[in-house]
Design a protein around this motif. Structure first.
Motif, PDB file in Angstrom:
ATOM      1  N   LEU A  42       0.812  -1.187  -0.123  1.00 20.33           N
ATOM      2  CA  LEU A  42       0.074   0.020   0.116  1.00 20.33           C
ATOM      3  C   LEU A  42       0.856   1.264   0.021  1.00 20.33           C
ATOM      4  O   LEU A  42       0.609   2.150  -0.822  1.00 20.33           O
ATOM      5  N   GLY A  43       1.971   1.060   0.632  1.00 20.29           N
ATOM      6  CA  GLY A  43       2.736   2.449   0.726  1.00 20.29           C
ATOM      7  C   GLY A  43       4.203   2.018   1.191  1.00 20.29           C
ATOM      8  O   GLY A  43       4.503   1.067   1.912  1.00 20.29           O
ATOM      9  N   ARG A  44       5.163   3.085   1.202  1.00 25.38           N
ATOM     10  CA  ARG A  44       6.479   2.888   1.398  1.00 25.38           C
ATOM     11  C   ARG A  44       7.019   4.282   1.885  1.00 25.38           C
ATOM     12  O   ARG A  44       6.775   5.365   1.802  1.00 25.38           O
ATOM     13  N   GLY A  45       7.927   4.060   3.112  1.00 28.36           N
ATOM     14  CA  GLY A  45       8.509   5.302   3.597  1.00 28.36           C
ATOM     15  C   GLY A  45       9.152   4.928   4.960  1.00 28.36           C
ATOM     16  O   GLY A  45       9.310   3.822   5.451  1.00 28.36           O
ATOM     17  N   PRO A  46       9.253   6.010   5.949  1.00 27.75           N
ATOM     18  CA  PRO A  46      10.062   5.855   7.210  1.00 27.75           C
ATOM     19  C   PRO A  46       9.038   5.131   8.172  1.00 27.75           C
ATOM     20  O   PRO A  46       7.836   4.913   7.959  1.00 27.75           O
ATOM     21  N   LEU A  47       9.640   4.457   9.034  1.00 26.37           N
ATOM     22  CA  LEU A  47       8.876   3.653  10.084  1.00 26.37           C
ATOM     23  C   LEU A  47       7.704   4.159  10.668  1.00 26.37           C
ATOM     24  O   LEU A  47       6.632   3.757  10.771  1.00 26.37           O
ATOM     25  N   MET A  48       7.946   5.447  11.178  1.00 30.24           N
ATOM     26  CA  MET A  48       6.895   6.152  11.826  1.00 30.24           C
ATOM     27  C   MET A  48       5.970   6.612  11.221  1.00 30.24           C
ATOM     28  O   MET A  48       4.708   6.497  11.218  1.00 30.24           O
ATOM     29  N   ALA A  49       6.053   7.105   9.847  1.00 25.15           N
ATOM     30  CA  ALA A  49       4.988   7.254   8.867  1.00 25.15           C
ATOM     31  C   ALA A  49       4.251   6.033   8.423  1.00 25.15           C
ATOM     32  O   ALA A  49       3.160   6.230   8.130  1.00 25.15           O
ATOM     33  N   ALA A  50       4.887   4.843   8.388  1.00 23.71           N
ATOM     34  CA  ALA A  50       4.270   3.531   7.980  1.00 23.71           C
ATOM     35  C   ALA A  50       3.290   3.321   9.215  1.00 23.71           C
ATOM     36  O   ALA A  50       2.113   2.998   9.044  1.00 23.71           O
ATOM     37  N   ARG A  51       3.830   3.595  10.282  1.00 24.96           N
ATOM     38  CA  ARG A  51       3.136   3.167  11.508  1.00 24.96           C
ATOM     39  C   ARG A  51       1.709   4.199  11.540  1.00 24.96           C
ATOM     40  O   ARG A  51       0.607   3.613  11.877  1.00 24.96           O
ATOM     41  N   ARG A  52       1.897   5.479  11.317  1.00 26.38           N
ATOM     42  CA  ARG A  52       0.778   6.439  11.160  1.00 26.38           C
ATOM     43  C   ARG A  52      -0.251   6.096  10.289  1.00 26.38           C
ATOM     44  O   ARG A  52      -1.563   6.199  10.377  1.00 26.38           O
ATOM     45  N   VAL A  93      -6.298   4.574  -0.486  1.00 28.92           N
ATOM     46  CA  VAL A  93      -5.417   5.715  -0.995  1.00 28.92           C
ATOM     47  C   VAL A  93      -6.208   6.958  -1.165  1.00 28.92           C
ATOM     48  O   VAL A  93      -5.766   7.914  -1.425  1.00 28.92           O
ATOM     49  N   ARG A  94      -7.470   6.561  -0.980  1.00 25.28           N
ATOM     50  CA  ARG A  94      -8.381   7.930  -1.198  1.00 25.28           C
ATOM     51  C   ARG A  94      -8.555   8.803   0.058  1.00 25.28           C
ATOM     52  O   ARG A  94      -9.259   9.898   0.084  1.00 25.28           O
ATOM     53  N   LEU A  95      -7.986   8.159   1.159  1.00 26.51           N
ATOM     54  CA  LEU A  95      -8.185   8.877   2.556  1.00 26.51           C
ATOM     55  C   LEU A  95      -7.099   9.726   2.740  1.00 26.51           C
ATOM     56  O   LEU A  95      -6.344  10.098   1.971  1.00 26.51           O
ATOM     57  N   GLY A  96      -7.722  11.060   3.016  1.00 28.43           N
ATOM     58  CA  GLY A  96      -7.051  12.120   3.502  1.00 28.43           C
ATOM     59  C   GLY A  96      -6.205  12.064   4.665  1.00 28.43           C
ATOM     60  O   GLY A  96      -6.384  10.814   5.498  1.00 28.43           O
ATOM     61  N   GLY A  97      -5.221  12.625   5.002  1.00 28.48           N
ATOM     62  CA  GLY A  97      -4.387  12.351   6.144  1.00 28.48           C
ATOM     63  C   GLY A  97      -3.085  11.570   6.127  1.00 28.48           C
ATOM     64  O   GLY A  97      -2.536  11.087   6.931  1.00 28.48           O
ATOM     65  N   TRP A  98      -3.009  11.133   4.842  1.00 26.73           N
ATOM     66  CA  TRP A  98      -1.642  10.221   4.695  1.00 26.73           C
ATOM     67  C   TRP A  98      -0.504  10.940   5.225  1.00 26.73           C
ATOM     68  O   TRP A  98      -0.359  12.307   4.794  1.00 26.73           O
ATOM     69  N   PRO A  99       0.396  10.483   6.037  1.00 29.33           N
ATOM     70  CA  PRO A  99       1.779  11.077   6.087  1.00 29.33           C
ATOM     71  C   PRO A  99       2.583  11.629   4.906  1.00 29.33           C
ATOM     72  O   PRO A  99       2.610  10.545   3.701  1.00 29.33           O
ATOM     73  N   GLU A 100       3.169  12.882   4.938  1.00 29.07           N
ATOM     74  CA  GLU A 100       3.731  13.243   3.649  1.00 29.07           C
ATOM     75  C   GLU A 100       4.964  12.513   3.174  1.00 29.07           C
ATOM     76  O   GLU A 100       5.158  12.425   2.144  1.00 29.07           O
ATOM     77  N   SER A 101       5.654  11.840   4.116  1.00 26.04           N
ATOM     78  CA  SER A 101       6.787  11.239   3.750  1.00 26.04           C
ATOM     79  C   SER A 101       6.624   9.735   3.484  1.00 26.04           C
ATOM     80  O   SER A 101       7.405   9.023   2.832  1.00 26.04           O
ATOM     81  N   LEU A 102       5.407   9.470   3.317  1.00 26.24           N
ATOM     82  CA  LEU A 102       4.742   8.047   2.709  1.00 26.24           C
ATOM     83  C   LEU A 102       4.305   8.099   1.547  1.00 26.24           C
ATOM     84  O   LEU A 102       3.459   8.970   1.014  1.00 26.24           O
ATOM     85  N   GLU A 103       5.038   7.139   0.504  1.00 28.88           N
ATOM     86  CA  GLU A 103       4.697   7.203  -0.889  1.00 28.88           C
ATOM     87  C   GLU A 103       3.820   6.198  -0.974  1.00 28.88           C
ATOM     88  O   GLU A 103       3.763   4.791  -0.588  1.00 28.88           O
TER      89      GLU A 103
END
Length: 313
Positions: free
Chosen positions: A155-165, A210-220
């Motif tokens: 679903l996404g990739r990025g830093p640990l805490m962004a993935a956790r959020r 992916v349609r949700l708002g509020g995704w962490p900016e650092s998560l691709e």
């Protein structure tokens, strides 16, 4: 014991059709190791040597329990007290070793500054059983095979805490859990819909996420691509299980024919019944070779919904 290929792989189990290779000495289980081509059981010998037994569907397994169940230690280190631990627990660790293991656990957010890239995934275990989770990108799909996910998509990739959020966002906004019990997984494995239907459920949840708002900016965000493990696990035509091994006991034996494997679970046919063995119950025990035709002499309970547990035989 022998696995795929021309030569036998030593260990305390037999996993080849009509073949029992007796291995002298007592071994301890190091758990199931899942590769892209299937599962194997890791064994640790009395002198610390390690071997892997390939698990072949249609092959035989047989082992006998020796001695007491002792703590396996933490983070690759032996338990300093060599503590005797509970028979029926999925984790063979004493309280102190469990605490030390947890300190460095990603699941417990013990390493929030972990520099590695993490991936968020959606895993499907049965109709209505989609969960969200995270795993280090370097592990690729190993975590999903270890959990027994029938199919999954990133679903996404990025830093640990962004993935956790992101994981927390899906739980709050879509009601997607971060775990599905093994009892729930076992109940539906023999009655799963086909690959197309299970992929559709993953795709629908991916699109909603992916349609949700509020995704962490650092998560691709990662495009949906469903990976199906049905054939890898041997689930096609799987017979429903009658019960689940409750615990191993000294001098008890487990023997039968392997029908399927998913995560830590082996589905075994023994004496006309199908029983699930959670191989995590093997950790910490001494194990020796036994005839695969000897059946199952350890306690087995009925396979029931998680809130209904009783003794079967």
């Amino acid at each position: 014991m022998s696995g795929p290929g021309p030569s036998p792989v030593p260990g305390p189990l037999s996993v080849a059709p009509a073949t029992v290779v007796d291995m002298a000495g007592v071994w301890r289980s190091g758990g199931v190791r899942w590769g892209e081509d299937g599962p194997g059981l890791v064994w640790v010998g009395e002198r610390g040597e390690r071997r892997v037994s390939r698990i072949g569907f249609g092959g035989d397994v047989g082992f006998r329990v020796v001695g007491e169940r002792r703590c396996v230690g933490a983070r690759g280190n032996a338990c300093p007290g060599d503590v005797v631990v509970a028979r029926g627990s999925a984790q063979a660790r004493c309280g102190e070793c469990a605490r030390l293991d947890r300190v460095h656990s990603v699941a417990a957010d013990g390493v929030p500054d972990d520099p590695r890239v993490y991936r968020v995934y959606l895993a499907w275990f049965g109709p209505g059983q989609v969960k969200v989770g995270i795993t280090a990108e370097e592990r690729e799909g190993a975590r999903l095979r270890e959990q027994g996910a029938v199919c999954f998509s990133w679903l996404g990739r990025g830093p640990l805490m962004a993935a956790r959020r992101c994981e927390e966002l899906l739980r709050a906004a879509l009601g997607v859990p971060d775990r599905v019990s093994y009892e729930q997984k076992r109940l539906v494995r023999a009655t799963l819909p086909g690959p197309g239907e299970r992929a559709d459920e993953i795709r629908d949840m991916h699109a909603r996420a992916v349609r949700l708002g509020g995704w962490p900016e650092s998560l691709e965000a990662v495009a949906c691509r469903v990976v199906d493990h049905g054939r890898l696990f041997g689930l096609d035509g799987l017979v429903p299980a009658h019960g689940v091994v409750r615990e191993l006991v000294p001098d008890g034996a487990v023997g039968g024919r392997v029908l399927a494997a998913a995560g830590p679970d082996l589905h075994l046919e023994a004496e006309g019944r199908v029983v699930v063995l959670d191989t995590r119950l093997m950790s910490g025990w001494g194990l020796a070779a036994a005839p695969a035709g000897g059946g199952i002499t350890v306690p087995v309970r009925a396979l029931r919904p998680p809130d209904v547990q009783d003794q079967l035989f």
